[in-house]
Every structure is written in C-alpha cells, then in structure tokens.
Design an enzyme around this catalytic site. Structure first.
Site, PDB file in Angstrom:
ATOM      1  N   HIS A 106       0.852  -1.198   0.000  1.00  0.00           N
ATOM      2  CA  HIS A 106       0.000   0.000   0.000  1.00  0.00           C
ATOM      3  C   HIS A 106       0.882   1.241   0.000  1.00  0.00           C
ATOM      4  O   HIS A 106       1.808   1.362   0.809  1.00  0.00           O
ATOM      5  CB  HIS A 106      -0.905   0.012   1.228  1.00  0.00           C
ATOM      6  CG  HIS A 106      -2.021  -0.984   1.163  1.00  0.00           C
ATOM      7  ND1 HIS A 106      -3.069  -0.872   0.275  1.00  0.00           N
ATOM      8  CD2 HIS A 106      -2.248  -2.121   1.877  1.00  0.00           C
ATOM      9  CE1 HIS A 106      -3.900  -1.890   0.437  1.00  0.00           C
ATOM     10  NE2 HIS A 106      -3.420  -2.664   1.395  1.00  0.00           N
ATOM     11  N   CYS A 121      -0.616   1.955  -5.222  1.00  0.00           N
ATOM     12  CA  CYS A 121      -1.304   3.192  -5.597  1.00  0.00           C
ATOM     13  C   CYS A 121      -0.281   4.316  -5.760  1.00  0.00           C
ATOM     14  O   CYS A 121       0.676   4.402  -4.991  1.00  0.00           O
ATOM     15  CB  CYS A 121      -2.339   3.566  -4.535  1.00  0.00           C
ATOM     16  SG  CYS A 121      -3.662   2.357  -4.345  1.00  0.00           S
TER      17      CYS A 121
END
Length: 363
Positions: free
Chosen positions: A165, A207
């Site tokens: 992440h 991301c």
C-alpha cells in the site's frame, strides 16, 4: 676446419618455451572469450522481491510477490541470487480455507507456497523493515549470513520488485513505517558508488506508484510503475472460496505477458514490448516509466533482468574417472547402512557391538 657441434638441448628448450607461450596465449583467449560470453549471456542477474503488507486482507500482495519469485526462478535466476522478503505469512492464517497454501488465481492451478516444495524466504514477518531493505541494497550489515545478502558487483543486473500500500512518494512497510522515494534514490546512488550494479530495473505495484521514481537520478536505473499520481492500483479478481482478492491487475498482466512470451530463456523481447502490453484496458490505471541513462525501453532486453542463463561446465568422464571414484568414497550409502542396521535386530548383544564398529568404519 671441423664443423661446429650443435647444442640439441638448446633447440629442445627453445621449442618447449615456444609451445608453453602458445599454450598460455590460447588459454588467455579462451578465458577472455568465456568472460565476454558471461557478460553477454546474463549470468550475473539478481532479484530483490518485497511484499511490504501484513494482514489477511492484503493476501494479494503476498501472491504478487510469490508469483514474480516463481517466474524469475523458472527463467533461470537461482535462489542464492534472489532476496525474498514477505511481511506476513497468510498461508498459516486461521482464515485460510487452504492451510499452508497461497494461490494467485481462483482456479487454484498453482500453489505458490508449495510449488515443488521449493521456496526460500530470506526475510519474513517483522524482519521485513525499511532498515533491513536498505541494508540489503547497500550491504551495510554488521553481522549477516551470505544467504541474506545481495552479493552483487559492478557487472550485475538487479531487478527490484515491490508491492504493498502506498501513496504520493511513499510505500508502507508493515502498516507502521514507510519508505519514501528519496530513501530509494539514495540507496541506489550508494549502490552505484560502491559498484554494486550495472543496471537496475525497479518495478512497483501500488497506488500512485509512479511517484516513487519520479525524482530518481541514480545512474542506469529503469523504473516502471502501475499507476500515476492520484490514481489507485487495482486488484484483478476475488476468489470467493478464500474471500479476498488474490492478485493485482498490474502484476497479473506482467505475469501473463511473461508466460506467453518467455517459453524458453532465449526470448529477445524488450521492456518496450512489456510496457506496450500493459494497456489501460488491462490494468485500469496509467502505468509510467523513467530511465536514468542514455537508453530507451526498446534497448533493454527483458531477459537482462527476469532471467539468467546457467553456467554449465562439461566434465570429461573418462579423464576424471579417479575424481568420481574419490567423490563416491565420500558419500554415505544410506541404503546399505540401513540394511546393516536392520540386521542388528537379529543378532545378540556381543555381535551387535562388532557390527556397529564395522558400520562406523564404512561411513
């Protein structure tokens, strides 16, 4: 006037010297050719594969990393040239319907954790930290075994894959610390100054991945990321039996491309081919790349990083007969010894002692 006597030993020694010089010259050219071939044929490729996420719901990040791990092994990079870092062991999670197994597809064709019973995790659980990752790259360990070190040199190609992440200019480790793009750039620059690589291929699936390499300035680094600034990186599909997503889209299509094209290790495609394959329709985000140096994507071979040709030295069995006989003498014939041990059950105590002495002599 009588003829002069000719010193035959002089000519003999001269001929021997000329023959020796010729042999040395031939040996030099053979060694030079082998060294040149070694550089051209990718026998010094390394991989650092990092899953930075913990917890069951991040199952896909571990599957991402293990999928890349098995791919580079299939293409020839041995375990002693791979550093595998897994921040969690979801295979043993109580919610895993298939204990001890990890899959990257709902068809369960490949068990990533038990594939050929051949997986070597170098750093796991709480060993996966920013500090240890940087130490692996820069070799700043005070005490560490060689199996956990990246033993590269100035001729090495290094593939660094990371997944987890992230956000703008950072990637989370273990959900409580972060590595930022400046940390990576400094580590790569230090590696270059220490002559620890020839080229680095940095791939990241998270991301806002492209922000992690936007400011890279270390020499000879090519980077590819799964998503641009303010953009998410998406999972591919969920396995309803397991209850979570099992792989990310970017990594899924990287693997699909490699499975379709690298049937053998002689594949001649470039990173441009891979980049073109990872379209928005497939990945659902805008991938990006950056190269520090004078090359383009079409100049860089995929097999410069994802695979390796093995060094195999042919041995003449006839001329090495004594070597193999000596080698066999050093091996323990467990079948014979087990048979002798079984025979101990059939004899008395005095005979057992004598037989044990004979067995010890045969080992």
């Amino acid at each position: 006037m009588p003829p002069k006597t000719v010193n035959k030993s002089f000519f003999t020694h001269t001929a021997m010297l000329l023959k020796l010089e010729s042999s040395i010259l031939i040996l030099f050219f053979v060694l030079f050719a082998n060294i040149t071939s070694a550089v051209d044929e990718n026998i010094n490729n390394w991989a650092v594969l990092v899953c930075t996420s913990r917890f069951w719901f991040n199952y896909r990040h571990m599957a991402n990393t293990l999928s890349i791990y098995h791919t580079v092994k299939r293409l020839g990079i041995p375990d002693n040239q791979i550093i595998l870092m897994l921040a969690d062991d979801v295979s043993c999670n109580a919610r895993n319907l298939y204990p001890g197994s990890i899959f990257n597809n709902k068809d369960h064709n490949i068990d990533l954790y038990n594939f050929d019973n051949n997986i070597e995790v170098d750093y796991k659980g709480y060993e996966v930290t920013v500090d240890n990752f940087i130490k692996v790259l820069t070799n700043k360990f005070e005490y560490q075994t060689n199996s956990k070190k990246l033993l590269t040199n100035k001729d090495s190609n290094v593939f660094v894959y990371m997944t987890g992440h992230g956000g703008e200019n950072f990637l989370k480790f273990q959900d409580f610390e972060e590595i930022v793009s400046e940390d990576l750039n400094m580590a790569f620059n230090e590696m270059w100054l220490k002559e620890r690589y020839k080229q680095i291929f940095f791939m990241i699936d998270t991301c806002q991945a492209n922000t992690m390499f936007a400011k890279f300035d270390a020499p000879n680094v090519v980077s590819i990321g799964s998503s641009e600034l303010d953009e998410s990186s998406y999972s591919h599909h969920t396995d309803m039996d397991i209850g979570v997503a099992v792989i990310d889209r970017f990594t899924y299509y990287v693997l699909e491309f490699l499975e379709e094209n690298t049937i053998n290790r002689n594949y001649n495609g470039t990173l441009q081919d891979l980049y073109d394959y990872l379209s928005f329709d497939k990945v659902h985000s805008h991938i990006g790349y950056k190269i520090t140096g004078n090359k383009n994507l079409e100049d860089i071979k995929i097999m410069d990083f994802f695979g390796q040709k093995q060094q195999i030295e042919a041995i003449d069995l006839n001329s090495n007969e004594l070597y193999f006989k000596d080698l066999l003498k050093t091996q323990v014939n467990h079948t014979v010894i087990n048979e002798k041990i079984e025979n101990l059950k059939k004899v008395n105590k005095k005979s057992k002692t004598a037989m044990l002495k004979n067995i010890n002599k045969s080992i």
